[in-house]
Design a protein around this motif. Structure first.
Motif, PDB file in Angstrom:
ATOM      1  N   MET A   1       0.845  -1.163   0.000  1.00  0.00           N
ATOM      2  CA  MET A   1       0.000   0.000   0.000  1.00  0.00           C
ATOM      3  C   MET A   1       0.895   1.233   0.000  1.00  0.00           C
ATOM      4  N   SER A   2       0.509   2.279  -0.704  1.00  0.00           N
ATOM      5  CA  SER A   2       1.285   3.510  -0.727  1.00  0.00           C
ATOM      6  C   SER A   2       0.386   4.671  -0.330  1.00  0.00           C
ATOM      7  N   SER A   3       1.025   5.779   0.048  1.00  0.00           N
ATOM      8  CA  SER A   3       0.254   6.959   0.434  1.00  0.00           C
ATOM      9  C   SER A   3       0.950   8.207  -0.063  1.00  0.00           C
ATOM     10  N   TYR A   4       0.230   9.317  -0.031  1.00  0.00           N
ATOM     11  CA  TYR A   4       0.817  10.592  -0.426  1.00  0.00           C
ATOM     12  C   TYR A   4       1.697  11.175   0.665  1.00  0.00           C
TER      13      TYR A   4
ATOM     14  N   HIS B   1      -0.315 -11.651   2.619  1.00  0.00           N
ATOM     15  CA  HIS B   1      -1.466 -12.115   1.852  1.00  0.00           C
ATOM     16  C   HIS B   1      -2.316 -13.082   2.662  1.00  0.00           C
ATOM     17  N   GLU B   2      -1.675 -13.826   3.524  1.00  0.00           N
ATOM     18  CA  GLU B   2      -2.381 -14.883   4.246  1.00  0.00           C
ATOM     19  C   GLU B   2      -3.401 -14.333   5.239  1.00  0.00           C
ATOM     20  N   GLY B   3      -2.986 -13.387   6.074  1.00  0.00           N
ATOM     21  CA  GLY B   3      -3.899 -12.909   7.102  1.00  0.00           C
ATOM     22  C   GLY B   3      -4.051 -11.403   7.142  1.00  0.00           C
ATOM     23  N   ASP B   4      -3.561 -10.720   6.115  1.00  0.00           N
ATOM     24  CA  ASP B   4      -3.591  -9.261   6.071  1.00  0.00           C
ATOM     25  C   ASP B   4      -2.909  -8.636   7.285  1.00  0.00           C
ATOM     26  N   ASP B   5      -1.856  -9.288   7.799  1.00  0.00           N
ATOM     27  CA  ASP B   5      -1.106  -8.768   8.933  1.00  0.00           C
ATOM     28  C   ASP B   5      -0.104  -7.732   8.441  1.00  0.00           C
ATOM     29  N   PHE B   6       0.085  -6.685   9.211  1.00  0.00           N
ATOM     30  CA  PHE B   6       1.076  -5.662   8.909  1.00  0.00           C
ATOM     31  C   PHE B   6       2.465  -6.262   9.073  1.00  0.00           C
TER      32      PHE B   6
END
Length: 91
Positions: free
Chosen positions: A1-4, A13-18
């Motif tokens: 994910m990117s941000s301004y 991908h497996e558990g959406d863990d940071f």
């Protein structure tokens, strides 16, 4: 994910863990993709607004920081094919 905020974050991908975070990048990331090396290792290719491409190896343990920067490349700017012409509306 990117941000301004000139940041990139990674999630599993497996558990959406940071799993990792980069900030204070050279420019705003506009495009991200994961590519695989011949050995299957994951690399993040990040393209930024000013034409810099950054390559990161993403195969390190979270404790070491998931992103290992490998290389930056500046893409040459090309001249625009079209130019805006000054027009006078209402005449």
């Amino acid at each position: 994910m990117s941000s301004y905020g000139m940041q990139i974050a990674a999630y599993s991908h497996e558990g959406d863990d940071f799993v990792g975070f980069l900030e204070d990048l050279q420019d705003y990331p506009k495009a991200l993709t994961i590519v695989r090396g011949a050995d299957g290792a994951p690399y993040l290719l990040a393209g930024c607004r000013t034409g810099i491409l950054s390559l990161y190896l993403m195969d390190r343990p979270v404790k070491q920081g998931i992103f290992a920067k490998l290389e930056d490349r500046w893409l040459p700017r090309r001249p625009a094919q079209y130019r805006l012409a000054a027009t006078s509306h209402g005449k």
